[in-house]
Design a protein around this motif. Sequence first.
Motif, mmCIF file in Angstrom:
data_model
loop_
_atom_site.group_PDB
_atom_site.id
_atom_site.type_symbol
_atom_site.label_atom_id
_atom_site.label_comp_id
_atom_site.label_asym_id
_atom_site.label_seq_id
_atom_site.Cartn_x
_atom_site.Cartn_y
_atom_site.Cartn_z
ATOM 1 N N ASN A 436 3.171 -8.775 8.002
ATOM 2 C CA ASN A 436 2.350 -8.287 6.872
ATOM 3 C C ASN A 436 2.286 -9.284 5.723
ATOM 4 O OD1 ASN A 436 1.754 -5.886 8.150
ATOM 5 N ND2 ASN A 436 3.659 -4.934 7.473
ATOM 6 N N ARG A 439 -0.245 -11.870 6.730
ATOM 7 C CA ARG A 439 -1.609 -11.311 6.637
ATOM 8 C C ARG A 439 -2.089 -11.252 5.188
ATOM 9 N NH1 ARG A 439 -2.133 -9.316 11.864
ATOM 10 N NH2 ARG A 439 -0.089 -8.821 12.716
ATOM 11 N N HIS A 440 -1.144 -10.959 4.267
ATOM 12 C CA HIS A 440 -1.527 -10.850 2.861
ATOM 13 C C HIS A 440 -1.885 -12.217 2.271
ATOM 14 C CE1 HIS A 440 -1.632 -9.218 -1.230
ATOM 15 N NE2 HIS A 440 -1.038 -10.350 -1.588
ATOM 16 N N PRO A 443 -5.171 -14.533 4.708
ATOM 17 C CA PRO A 443 -6.092 -13.538 5.279
ATOM 18 C C PRO A 443 -6.848 -14.034 6.516
ATOM 19 C CG PRO A 443 -6.749 -14.177 3.032
ATOM 20 C CD PRO A 443 -5.412 -14.771 3.283
ATOM 21 N N LEU A 445 -5.608 -15.017 9.067
ATOM 22 C CA LEU A 445 -4.848 -14.546 10.234
ATOM 23 C C LEU A 445 -4.678 -13.022 10.257
ATOM 24 C CD1 LEU A 445 -2.054 -17.284 10.223
ATOM 25 C CD2 LEU A 445 -3.775 -16.990 11.998
ATOM 26 N N LYS A 446 -5.404 -12.324 9.393
ATOM 27 C CA LYS A 446 -5.100 -10.883 9.222
ATOM 28 C C LYS A 446 -5.329 -10.042 10.484
ATOM 29 C CE LYS A 446 -9.378 -9.112 7.020
ATOM 30 N NZ LYS A 446 -10.258 -10.092 7.634
ATOM 31 N N ASP A 447 -6.217 -10.516 11.381
ATOM 32 C CA ASP A 447 -6.486 -9.734 12.592
ATOM 33 C C ASP A 447 -5.770 -10.268 13.824
ATOM 34 O OD1 ASP A 447 -8.202 -8.019 11.180
ATOM 35 O OD2 ASP A 447 -9.872 -9.436 11.377
ATOM 36 N N LYS A 450 0.295 -8.966 16.363
ATOM 37 C CA LYS A 450 1.624 -9.320 15.822
ATOM 38 C C LYS A 450 2.424 -10.228 16.753
ATOM 39 C CE LYS A 450 4.437 -5.356 17.202
ATOM 40 N NZ LYS A 450 5.279 -4.273 16.775
ATOM 41 N N ILE A 453 1.316 -13.689 15.621
ATOM 42 C CA ILE A 453 1.079 -13.994 14.193
ATOM 43 C C ILE A 453 1.953 -15.155 13.702
ATOM 44 C CG2 ILE A 453 2.667 -12.210 13.287
ATOM 45 C CD1 ILE A 453 -0.568 -12.616 11.527
#
Length: 539
Positions: A436, A439-440, A443, A445-447, A450, A453
């Motif tokens: 998370n 992702r924050h 962005p 890589l937000k999709d 996991k 990631i």
Amino acid sequence: MASGANSLMWFRKGLRLHDNPALEYAAKGSKFLYPVFVIDPHYMDPDPTAFSLGSSKAGLNRIQFLLESLADLDLSLKKVGSRLLVLKGDPGELLIRCLKEWSIGKLCFEYDTEPYYQALDEKVKGYVSGTGVEIFSPVSHTLYNPADIIHKNGGSPPLSYQSFLKLAGQPSWAATPLSTTISSLPRIGNTGSFAVSEVPTVRELGYEDLPEDEKTPFKGGESEALKRLRESIANKEWVANFEKPKGNPSAFLKPATTVLSPYLKFGCLSSRYFYQCIQDILKCSKKHTSPPVSLLGQLLWRDFFYTAAFGTPNFDQMKGNRICKQIPWKNDDKLLAAWRDSKTGFPWIDAIMVQLRKWGWIHHLARHSVACFLTRGDLFVHWERGRHVFERLLIDSDWAINNGNWLWLSCSSFFYQYNRIYSPISFGKKYDPAGNYIRHFLPVLKDMPKEYIYEPWTAPISVQRKAKCIIGVDYPKPVVSHDSASKECKMRLGEAYALNKKLNGLVSEEDLNELRRKADNESTTLDSVSRKKKQKLID
């Protein structure tokens, strides 16, 4: 006007009213008191050549934090019948002019161990000697006077935390309550020919405002510092059980520490007052953690680094620094820029560097991760280069602590277990398996699922397409292979340590160049061997 009836309080750090012995002394028996802060072009003038908005010394977030701290100080002074007189120019020259024009009999300022301020203070003291002006410069930025500890240690600073603790003991002032309120101050006299201004805005200093999403969420000032302190110590159980290594570096909505470091750096919060508040809680706790991991231990670390820095010439560099291992670091501009600009291809590292640039603050374990990655873990880039980036971007950048941490994390001094490396993949995953934090701050890589990631380059192309992030196009490929890079770093450090031992630390530039040549040849040989192995597998 009788000389001696007027005092000048020169603010540099120590931007507070509570526990400010220099200010209290300046107010005693004075007819007029002039509280002065000098906007020093050395720190505050815009530098268009720097890699981020700011001066040559500080990023805009820290300059903004300082201006907020000054505005808050001005407001507090106004409540007790005074105000902050802001001047701009060379502090030494301006101070000398002030002393003459305002018939100052008493000059007060908090003692500062930084080399820049030491030189500045010598200049001012040199002028004052023989003029009859009294100087009062108490130690109140730290818990101890570093000179006292160095003296107790026979003239050199203790270089381990435990030996520092043994020498330090209980601070001499700790048994008596500190003065935390000032009810009134003498008024300001005529300021004569000086161009006195209010606290400027960043625009008035010649800067553009930072975009909203690049502004630090931490606001400067004593009021904010005391509010944060109250909130931090309200949970007495949390204070008693605080254990530094157990914090979560990926917690960003509610950081896992007090975030009081920038307030201590500018002296918006007195470290002595913080110390007493913690002690009051510990006295009433049945059991509590102890230094080095406790909250009190963190304050003592600060003094440990201040003492080491004060007693070590050239503390901020490798050459000529007697406590620093001489290591043949690379000065690779491309690798440095990839790290600084969040383009290493390792999401954990890049996300931290985005948070650093935008917030001016990152958790201490995040600092450990990126400093290890840049130096002894993966890129083998000189720690001075990383220190320079931190010095610019951190709102809590503190000369002694920043240099001390980089010496430590690069295994150049204090800590020598260079085989213990923070993995840029598994370390972050331990705290935040879903990614998370990444992702924050990244962005792009937000999709990304996991399972990929932390290593998006291992995701099948179909997964990358679905996540709308093609590695090598939308997000960089890794600048190194962590496994082989960390092995090479260990090899290079092992050779450097052996040479330092053999030559008793007296390693020349020629010796370092010879080590570089040798290591480069070895890594070229290793590369060709691994290429041959790969080729055999393909055949």
